[in-house]
Design an enzyme around this catalytic site. Structure first.
Site, short mmCIF file in Angstrom:
data_model
loop_
_atom_site.label_atom_id
_atom_site.label_comp_id
_atom_site.label_asym_id
_atom_site.label_seq_id
_atom_site.Cartn_x
_atom_site.Cartn_y
_atom_site.Cartn_z
N ASP A 66 6.87 1.68 -3.18
CA ASP A 66 7.16 2.50 -2.01
C ASP A 66 8.64 2.47 -1.65
O ASP A 66 9.41 1.71 -2.21
CB ASP A 66 6.33 2.04 -0.81
N ASN A 135 -3.44 -6.35 7.76
CA ASN A 135 -4.65 -5.55 7.98
C ASN A 135 -5.29 -5.10 6.66
O ASN A 135 -6.17 -4.25 6.65
CB ASN A 135 -4.34 -4.33 8.85
N HIS A 137 -3.61 -3.69 4.05
CA HIS A 137 -2.98 -2.59 3.33
C HIS A 137 -2.29 -3.09 2.07
O HIS A 137 -1.85 -4.24 2.00
CB HIS A 137 -2.01 -1.80 4.23
N GLU A 142 -2.70 2.35 4.46
CA GLU A 142 -3.34 1.73 5.62
C GLU A 142 -4.85 1.91 5.57
O GLU A 142 -5.38 2.71 4.79
CB GLU A 142 -2.78 2.35 6.91
#
Length: 250
Positions: A66, A135, A137, A142
């Site tokens: 990314d 979380n 990801h 997400e």
């Protein structure tokens, strides 16, 4: 699939050995790379071992997961800058075969399509490194991201921006969008190595071990990959129940 090591340095040594074995077996390997503090010991150890063993990395192609939209490659918090500091400038990589999304591109959507296409044209990724967010990801995918997603533009959640704000002078400086490799792109890799270290990853790793494969926990998709390894240090594994820990290898 789950392996527990004593500390991050032990994981780094193991992963470095795996990567060197891959490069020695296939000197034009395609590597999928990640950034963040979890990866720093891995890259440090890889640089040491490549130098010591005189391993030729010039034939490698790399694709990063990314990049922030709005940050140029010379910005100290861009992922291109990170990769130069921790890996690309330290070893003899062919710079024209080190790929990251362009955070300043004029058409991010078009670039996403091109990025996925470049990976497919390269024959897909041989070994993909992954970290994991608190979380669940992976990349910036997400909870709720489709398992069929290709490289795409994603708005960063407030929690992700807060988690990453430690690298910036203030939360206001953290970009609000990024380009991230899609989950299908990741899952087409021939091997996946997911690494989690530290107490702040303990809760999500317990959830990951117990969870079914669900888009509500993006990292869970890795459990359906035929050649995946999930590597934890003792701190990240601390909340695994005893009966689970007994099934783990170290």
């Amino acid at each position: 699939m789950f392996y527990v090591f004593s500390n991050p340095q032990a994981i780094a040594e193991h992963v470095s050995e795996l990567l060197i074995a891959q490069i020695q077996k296939k000197n034009d390997s395609v590597l999928g790379l990640a950034t963040g503090s979890t990866m720093e010991p891995v890259y440090e150890k890889l640089c040491e071992q490549v130098a010591r063993l005189n391993v030729d990395v010039s034939g490698l192609t790399t694709f990063n997961l990314d990049e922030y939209i709005g940050l140029g490659s010379d910005h100290p918090q861009s992922y291109r800058y990170y990769m130069r500091q921790h890996l690309f400038n330290r070893l003899a990589f062919a710079q024209h075969r080190t790929f990251l999304p362009d955070g300043l591109c004029a058409d991010p959507v078009k670039q996403c399509e091109q990025y996925s296409g470049q990976i497919q044209q390269a024959g897909h990724i041989d070994v993909q490194l992954l970290g994991i967010g608190n979380n669940g990801h992976i990349g910036f995918n997400e909870p709720g991201t489709s398992f069929g997603s290709r490289t795409h533009v994603v708005p960063l959640t407030e929690q992700t921006r807060i988690d990453n704000s430690r690298f910036f002078d203030s939360l206001d400086e953290v970009p609000t969008k990024a380009i991230t490799l899609g989950l299908q792109d990741i899952m087409e890799s021939k091997q996946i190595i997911l690494i989690a270290t530290g107490t702040n990853k303990a809760q999500i790793m317990a959830e990951l071990y117990e969870s079914p494969v669900t888009e509500q926990l993006p990292a869970s998709v890795v459990k359906s990959h035929p050649n995946a390894m999930i590597l934890l240090d003792e701190q990240a594994a601390q909340f695994l129940p005893a009966e689970w820990r007994d099934t783990l290898e170290s």
